[in-house]
Write a protein that holds these residues in place. Structure first.
Motif, mmCIF file in Angstrom:
data_model
loop_
_atom_site.group_PDB
_atom_site.id
_atom_site.type_symbol
_atom_site.label_atom_id
_atom_site.label_comp_id
_atom_site.label_asym_id
_atom_site.label_seq_id
_atom_site.Cartn_x
_atom_site.Cartn_y
_atom_site.Cartn_z
ATOM 1 N N THR A 72 9.251 11.586 3.506
ATOM 2 C CA THR A 72 8.502 11.293 2.282
ATOM 3 C C THR A 72 7.180 10.591 2.609
ATOM 4 O OG1 THR A 72 9.641 9.202 1.842
ATOM 5 C CG2 THR A 72 10.661 11.183 0.965
ATOM 6 N N ALA A 73 6.682 10.854 3.827
ATOM 7 C CA ALA A 73 5.350 10.399 4.232
ATOM 8 C C ALA A 73 4.784 11.524 5.096
ATOM 9 C CB ALA A 73 5.452 9.103 5.018
ATOM 10 N N ALA A 74 3.457 11.676 5.056
ATOM 11 C CA ALA A 74 2.845 12.845 5.715
ATOM 12 C C ALA A 74 2.494 12.586 7.171
ATOM 13 C CB ALA A 74 1.582 13.241 4.960
ATOM 14 N N GLN A 92 0.814 -1.231 0.000
ATOM 15 C CA GLN A 92 0.000 0.000 0.000
ATOM 16 C C GLN A 92 0.837 1.266 0.000
ATOM 17 O OE1 GLN A 92 -2.098 -1.094 3.505
ATOM 18 N NE2 GLN A 92 -3.892 -1.748 2.346
ATOM 19 N N GLN A 93 2.042 1.169 -0.570
ATOM 20 C CA GLN A 93 2.930 2.343 -0.627
ATOM 21 C C GLN A 93 3.179 2.715 -2.082
ATOM 22 O OE1 GLN A 93 3.362 3.752 2.213
ATOM 23 N NE2 GLN A 93 2.465 2.009 3.284
ATOM 24 N N THR A 94 3.833 3.842 -2.277
ATOM 25 C CA THR A 94 4.060 4.312 -3.647
ATOM 26 C C THR A 94 5.496 4.818 -3.831
ATOM 27 O OG1 THR A 94 3.291 6.520 -2.980
ATOM 28 C CG2 THR A 94 1.676 5.085 -4.051
ATOM 29 N N ILE A 95 5.915 4.858 -5.103
ATOM 30 C CA ILE A 95 7.117 5.613 -5.451
ATOM 31 C C ILE A 95 6.599 7.018 -5.728
ATOM 32 C CG2 ILE A 95 6.957 4.828 -7.890
ATOM 33 C CD1 ILE A 95 10.008 5.184 -8.090
ATOM 34 N N SER A 96 7.263 8.023 -5.163
ATOM 35 C CA SER A 96 6.763 9.399 -5.283
ATOM 36 C C SER A 96 6.803 9.892 -6.721
ATOM 37 C CB SER A 96 7.604 10.340 -4.418
ATOM 38 O OG SER A 96 7.543 9.942 -3.076
ATOM 39 N N GLN A 97 5.972 10.900 -6.967
ATOM 40 C CA GLN A 97 5.928 11.543 -8.285
ATOM 41 C C GLN A 97 7.262 12.255 -8.543
ATOM 42 O OE1 GLN A 97 3.013 14.652 -8.321
ATOM 43 N NE2 GLN A 97 3.471 15.258 -10.419
ATOM 44 N N SER A 105 18.689 6.460 5.634
ATOM 45 C CA SER A 105 17.267 6.397 5.337
ATOM 46 C C SER A 105 16.568 5.325 6.169
ATOM 47 C CB SER A 105 17.074 6.130 3.838
ATOM 48 O OG SER A 105 15.709 6.217 3.507
ATOM 49 N N LEU A 106 15.420 5.719 6.721
ATOM 50 C CA LEU A 106 14.649 4.822 7.587
ATOM 51 C C LEU A 106 13.363 4.385 6.905
ATOM 52 C CD1 LEU A 106 14.965 6.898 10.893
ATOM 53 C CD2 LEU A 106 16.131 4.755 10.347
ATOM 54 N N GLU A 107 13.028 3.120 7.049
ATOM 55 C CA GLU A 107 11.788 2.578 6.484
ATOM 56 C C GLU A 107 11.164 1.650 7.524
ATOM 57 O OE1 GLU A 107 9.764 2.873 3.605
ATOM 58 O OE2 GLU A 107 8.629 1.482 4.856
ATOM 59 N N ARG A 108 9.827 1.773 7.726
ATOM 60 C CA ARG A 108 9.167 0.955 8.750
ATOM 61 C C ARG A 108 8.761 -0.429 8.247
ATOM 62 N NH1 ARG A 108 3.554 0.917 8.473
ATOM 63 N NH2 ARG A 108 3.295 0.463 10.675
ATOM 64 N N ILE A 109 8.742 -0.618 6.905
ATOM 65 C CA ILE A 109 8.370 -1.921 6.337
ATOM 66 C C ILE A 109 9.646 -2.646 5.887
ATOM 67 C CG2 ILE A 109 7.053 -3.103 4.524
ATOM 68 C CD1 ILE A 109 5.088 -0.718 4.561
ATOM 69 N N GLU A 110 9.955 -3.751 6.569
ATOM 70 C CA GLU A 110 11.229 -4.440 6.332
ATOM 71 C C GLU A 110 11.421 -4.839 4.863
ATOM 72 O OE1 GLU A 110 11.713 -8.263 8.197
ATOM 73 O OE2 GLU A 110 13.873 -7.953 8.416
ATOM 74 N N GLY A 127 10.969 3.663 1.140
ATOM 75 C CA GLY A 127 10.155 3.085 0.060
ATOM 76 C C GLY A 127 11.020 2.230 -0.843
ATOM 77 N N CYS A 128 10.994 2.513 -2.134
ATOM 78 C CA CYS A 128 11.792 1.727 -3.099
ATOM 79 C C CYS A 128 13.211 2.274 -3.250
ATOM 80 C CB CYS A 128 11.095 1.752 -4.450
ATOM 81 S SG CYS A 128 10.943 3.435 -5.085
ATOM 82 N N GLY A 129 13.500 3.430 -2.644
ATOM 83 C CA GLY A 129 14.863 3.966 -2.664
ATOM 84 C C GLY A 129 15.146 5.003 -3.747
HETATM 85 N N1 SAH Z 1 10.986 7.929 -0.701
HETATM 86 C C1 SAH Z 1 10.085 7.097 -1.490
HETATM 87 C C2 SAH Z 1 8.649 7.336 -1.118
HETATM 88 C C3 SAH Z 1 8.121 6.168 -0.421
HETATM 89 S S1 SAH Z 1 6.451 6.320 0.120
HETATM 90 C C4 SAH Z 1 10.359 7.299 -2.962
HETATM 91 O O1 SAH Z 1 11.462 7.636 -3.312
HETATM 92 O O2 SAH Z 1 9.481 7.094 -3.791
HETATM 93 C C5 SAH Z 1 6.694 6.610 1.835
HETATM 94 C C6 SAH Z 1 7.342 5.503 2.627
HETATM 95 O O3 SAH Z 1 7.359 5.926 3.981
HETATM 96 C C7 SAH Z 1 6.613 4.156 2.608
HETATM 97 O O4 SAH Z 1 7.475 3.173 2.153
HETATM 98 C C8 SAH Z 1 6.225 3.932 4.076
HETATM 99 O O5 SAH Z 1 6.280 2.587 4.487
HETATM 100 C C9 SAH Z 1 7.279 4.774 4.785
HETATM 101 N N2 SAH Z 1 6.913 5.170 6.154
HETATM 102 C C10 SAH Z 1 5.705 5.558 6.637
HETATM 103 N N3 SAH Z 1 5.792 5.849 7.949
HETATM 104 C C11 SAH Z 1 7.100 5.640 8.313
HETATM 105 C C12 SAH Z 1 7.814 5.734 9.534
HETATM 106 N N4 SAH Z 1 7.244 6.121 10.680
HETATM 107 N N5 SAH Z 1 9.134 5.441 9.526
HETATM 108 C C13 SAH Z 1 9.763 5.054 8.389
HETATM 109 N N6 SAH Z 1 9.133 4.920 7.211
HETATM 110 C C14 SAH Z 1 7.820 5.212 7.153
#
Ligand code: SAH
Length: 218
Positions: free
Chosen positions: A155-157, A56-61, A109-114, A92-94
């Motif tokens: 990169t997340a709101a 349920q995530q996206t690569i940003s625009q 860079s930190l990501e919550r989904i392994e 996300g996808c990096g």
């Molecule tokens: N930077 C990415 C955008 C990914 S979308 C790109 O280049 O396209 C945003 C990502 O933020 C998702 O993968 C989501 O899992 C992650 N995310 C959401 N809440 C987070 C948190 N508290 N800590 C780390 N990552 C988080």
């Protein structure tokens, strides 16, 4: 598909939409976005749109990636030299990680989904980026070990910028974060003037996936 041609066209489109910094346009031209999207979406890699990456995530625009990068690298005392350490919340996808890596010594860079963190690591290796460190961790808590960053990008709101992120920003550093809920968000730029003093600027309205607490191994 001629990816290089498609990337050239994308940079022209971003330039027409208002991205001015040639260094940022060059980064968009150099980084192969198709390596970061799922095979199903390869043909749309160079359209200026966000795309699903699973979980349920996206690569940003691309426009948003370019705009945020431009804000971070422009108009401060660090403008003339590359940034040192930059923190990204939401690997996300990096893709954004790869773009940022061109403008700093190292991206953390930190990501919550392994699963995404692991995939991003593969993607970044594939495209030859090596000045980064990824961690599977909740970004609202900041980088897990004490550290200060020249710039921070979320990169997340989120409804409010986590205090820990403000603390981990160097004085004179910039933090950019989408602030708001699922319906209405805008980019907030914070410039750290002193230990407890921040200058806030409200930038464009945007739409990002939400920043969620806790980490998951999906
Ligand atoms: N930077 C990415 C955008 C990914 S979308 C790109 O280049 O396209 C945003 C990502 O933020 C998702 O993968 C989501 O899992 C992650 N995310 C959401 N809440 C987070 C948190 N508290 N800590 C780390 N990552 C988080």
């Amino acid at each position: 598909m001629n990816f290089e041609f498609a990337r050239k066209e994308l940079t022209k489109e971003l330039s027409q939409k208002g991205i001015k910094d040639p260094r940022v346009l060059e980064a968009i031209y150099q980084i192969p976005r198709h390596e970061f999207v799922d095979a199903t979406f390869t043909s749309r890699s160079y359209q200026d749109m966000s795309l699903p990456i699973g979980h349920q995530q996206t690569i940003s625009q691309p426009f948003v990636v370019a705009k945020m990068t431009e804000f971070l690298i422009q108009g401060n005392i660090l403008d003339q030299k590359p940034l040192g350490a930059v923190l990204e919340i939401g690997t996300g996808c990096g893709y954004q990680t790869a773009i940022l890596a061109r403008f700093c010594r190292k991206v953390f860079s930190l990501e919550r989904i392994e699963a995404l963190s692991l995939r991003a690591d593969n993607n970044l290796k594939k495209v030859g980026v090596d000045n980064y460190q990824l961690r599977w961790s909740d970004g609202t808590l900041g980088w897990p070990t004490p550290k200060k960053f020249d710039a921070i990008i979320c990169t997340a709101a989120i409804s409010q910028i986590p205090k820990k992120l403000k603390t981990q920003l160097e004085v004179h550093g910039k933090l950019i974060c989408p602030v708001g809920d699922g319906k209405k968000q805008y980019l907030l730029l914070l410039e750290k003037k002193s230990k407890d003093e921040f200058h806030e600027t409200i930038l464009d309205s945007v739409l990002f996936v939400p920043m969620l607490e806790g980490k998951v191994s999906e």
